[in-house]
Design an enzyme around this catalytic site. Structure first.
Site, PDB file in Angstrom:
ATOM      1  N   GLU A  53       4.279  -6.857   1.816  1.00  0.00           N
ATOM      2  CA  GLU A  53       3.753  -7.132   0.462  1.00  0.00           C
ATOM      3  C   GLU A  53       3.719  -5.873  -0.401  1.00  0.00           C
ATOM      4  O   GLU A  53       2.658  -5.492  -0.899  1.00  0.00           O
ATOM      5  CB  GLU A  53       2.332  -7.697   0.565  1.00  0.00           C
ATOM      6  CG  GLU A  53       2.198  -8.972   1.374  1.00  0.00           C
ATOM      7  CD  GLU A  53       0.737  -9.392   1.565  1.00  0.00           C
ATOM      8  OE1 GLU A  53      -0.174  -8.563   1.334  1.00  0.00           O
ATOM      9  OE2 GLU A  53       0.517 -10.544   1.930  1.00  0.00           O
ATOM     10  N   GLY A  74       0.762  -1.248   0.000  1.00  0.00           N
ATOM     11  CA  GLY A  74       0.000   0.000   0.000  1.00  0.00           C
ATOM     12  C   GLY A  74       0.789   1.292   0.000  1.00  0.00           C
ATOM     13  O   GLY A  74       0.195   2.369  -0.082  1.00  0.00           O
ATOM     14  N   CYS A 132     -13.544   4.981 -28.273  1.00  0.00           N
ATOM     15  CA  CYS A 132     -14.875   5.598 -28.329  1.00  0.00           C
ATOM     16  C   CYS A 132     -15.502   5.697 -26.944  1.00  0.00           C
ATOM     17  O   CYS A 132     -16.516   5.049 -26.652  1.00  0.00           O
ATOM     18  CB  CYS A 132     -15.767   4.781 -29.247  1.00  0.00           C
ATOM     19  SG  CYS A 132     -14.996   4.519 -30.832  1.00  0.00           S
TER      20      CYS A 132
HETATM   21  C1  LIG Z   1      -2.762  -5.267  -3.898  1.00  0.00           C
HETATM   22  C2  LIG Z   1      -2.230  -5.887  -2.680  1.00  0.00           C
HETATM   23  C3  LIG Z   1      -0.933  -5.581  -2.239  1.00  0.00           C
HETATM   24  C4  LIG Z   1      -0.060  -4.557  -2.924  1.00  0.00           C
HETATM   25  O1  LIG Z   1      -0.557  -3.279  -2.789  1.00  0.00           O
HETATM   26  P1  LIG Z   1       0.279  -2.023  -3.304  1.00  0.00           P
HETATM   27  O2  LIG Z   1      -0.592  -0.869  -3.014  1.00  0.00           O
HETATM   28  O3  LIG Z   1       0.493  -2.216  -4.760  1.00  0.00           O
HETATM   29  O4  LIG Z   1       1.549  -1.997  -2.551  1.00  0.00           O
HETATM   30  C5  LIG Z   1      -0.467  -6.227  -1.115  1.00  0.00           C
HETATM   31  N1  LIG Z   1      -1.237  -7.134  -0.460  1.00  0.00           N
HETATM   32  C6  LIG Z   1      -2.469  -7.451  -0.856  1.00  0.00           C
HETATM   33  C7  LIG Z   1      -3.255  -8.452  -0.090  1.00  0.00           C
HETATM   34  C8  LIG Z   1      -3.021  -6.841  -1.979  1.00  0.00           C
HETATM   35  O5  LIG Z   1      -4.251  -7.153  -2.365  1.00  0.00           O
END
Ligand SMILES: *Cc1c(COP(=O)(O)O)cnc(C)c1O
Length: 441
Positions: free
Chosen positions: A283, A247, A354
């Site tokens: 992540e 995130g 379009c």
């Molecule tokens: C999309 C997602 C991420 C990555 O999010 P980013 O905003 O791209 O860093 C990490 N964990 C989960 C569970 C996600 O769905």
């Protein structure tokens, strides 16, 4: 190379009035590969990854790159070489992670609705962990694992009910969002997980949204996660690992300061969950790739309306959905530096599709451009190509990776044969010319 996540324009090197990515002129890529085309800098990917890895060094964490941000094989392989694991949200992404050389034991399977097929295959591959989002998923995985004579390692994804203060379409940690298990329901589901066959409860997970621009929502979410960890432990439920999701936002606008400094993020992690003795999983997706990629496009023509001037380019919302989907801003620059003294004026940069939403920028100040000029849209490394479609029967764009003075096409432009050759006529529909079939005059 400077940290790329902090400035969209840092990806461009201007030499002799020509924009380059690393040592390669974008005009050369356009001539050899065509447009529209995504261009990624391998050195930028590496630098960004190392920044993050350094910030969380010593925290007993695993970096599981979120494949959905950019699933190109060469991109995922780059991270695999640096030791990354992967966060996947579908069977296809799991296969891509494995194909890129990421060990199954470093793959986390997330997502709000895993099918039984996905669970079965992921279990058979021996992935690190399933992040479960409902009691239904827990029961299903238990059945599947028990039937296969295996134990699935799981974390429960908690919805911490915090406002990530990001775009509503990418907020995922607020009550009412479809994601995660409501906070109050977690203890009962965790207790159930302890009793179910085929399940090894490892810990908890959160992911509160994407493109966060402040660390405060993280602080709130991780603090709630720490509270929950202590509560569960008090009830005799072990919590060995915490998956903190992704995130982290990137800068999209030319004139904005960096959003979240990774060392500030790491400090929040240390302060909130650092003393729980848990293994951590990170992540990151967007922040790893977003500002390491751009979309290269050619001007088809310029149209002067009475109210506005339109610069019509050969990329469109099918290639890059973010502006149409989220109202996202991408910096736009000409590949050839404007002549000295040329005056910028506001234009709308639009694609040929379009739909009125097929617009990359409204009333954006650009130097004068004419047909055949090349433009770049910056910050397109994340949620760019992966969201592309063939709407308007447009072939999927090419993807290119640059490193130093060399570049390679890491995904060729889709051919018309491939695009058109997918469809089939039912055998009960006669072949031949439609006029003859209908018996029209
Ligand atoms: C999309 C997602 C991420 C990555 O999010 P980013 O905003 O791209 O860093 C990490 N964990 C989960 C569970 C996600 O769905």
């Amino acid at each position: 190379m400077a940290t790329v996540g902090s400035n969209p324009l840092a990806l461009l090197n201007v030499r002799d009035g020509q924009a380059h990515v690393e040592g390669v002129a974008l005009a050369r890529i356009a001539a050899e590969v065509g447009t529209p085309c995504y261009v990624y800098s391998r050195s930028a990917l590496i630098a960004t990854y190392r920044d993050f890895a350094q910030a969380v060094d010593g925290m007993n964490g695993t970096i599981c790159y979120a494949i959905k941000a950019n699933g190109n094989l060469a991109v995922v392989r780059t991270f695999a070489e640096l030791g990354a694991g992967a966060d996947v949200v579908s069977l296809g992404e799991m296969k891509r992670a494995l194909q890129a050389g990421i060990a199954a034991g470093r793959i986390v399977f997330s997502g709000v609705g895993k099918t039984e097929e996905e669970m079965r295959e992921a279990l058979a591959s021996g992935i690190l962990q399933f992040n479960l989002e409902s009691s239904g998923e827990l029961e299903a995985l238990s059945r599947i694992a028990a039937a296969a004579g295996k134990r699935a390692t799981v974390a429960l994804r908690v919805n911490p009910d915090v406002d990530a203060r990001t775009h509503e379409k990418i907020s995922t940690g607020k009550k009412g969002d479809k994601f995660g298990i409501d906070f109050a329901q977690v203890p009962a589901i965790a207790a159930r997980a302890m009793r179910l066959p085929g399940i090894a409860l490892e810990g908890l997970a959160v992911h509160i949204g994407s493109q966060l621009t402040s660390t405060e929502p993280y602080r709130a979410a991780f603090a709630r996660l720490a509270d929950l960890t202590r509560k569960l432990r008090g009830e005799g439920i072990p919590v060995h690992s915490l998956d903190l999701g992704g995130g982290i936002g990137i800068a999209y606008a030319e004139d904005k300061a960096p959003t979240i400094d990774v060392s500030d993020y790491a400090a929040v992690v240390a302060e909130t969950v650092g003393n729980l003795g848990c293994r951590l999983v990170f992540e990151p997706g967007r922040s790893m790739v977003g500002n390491a990629g751009l979309l290269l496009t050619r001007v088809i023509g310029v149209k002067d309306g009475e109210a506005r001037r339109f610069v019509i380019v050969d990329a469109a919302m099918n290639d890059l959905a973010r502006p149409a989907m989220y109202g996202a801003h991408h910096a736009i620059r000409p590949v050839q530096a404007p002549a000295p003294g040329s005056v910028e004026s506001p234009v709308d940069v639009v694609g040929p599709i379009c739909e009125s939403s097929d617009r990359f920028a409204a009333q954006r100040s650009l130097p004068p451009v004419v047909a055949d000029d090349l433009l770049v849209l910056l910050s397109c490394g994340a949620y760019g190509f992966v969201m592309a479609s063939t709407y308007n029967m447009r072939p999927l764009a090419a993807e290119v990776m640059v490193e130093g003075d060399r570049f390679a096409t890491v995904r060729p432009r889709q051919s018309y044969e491939a695009l058109l050759g997918q469809d089939r006529l039912p055998d009960w529909m006669a072949a031949g010319r439609p006029r003859e079939i209908r018996g029209a005059a």
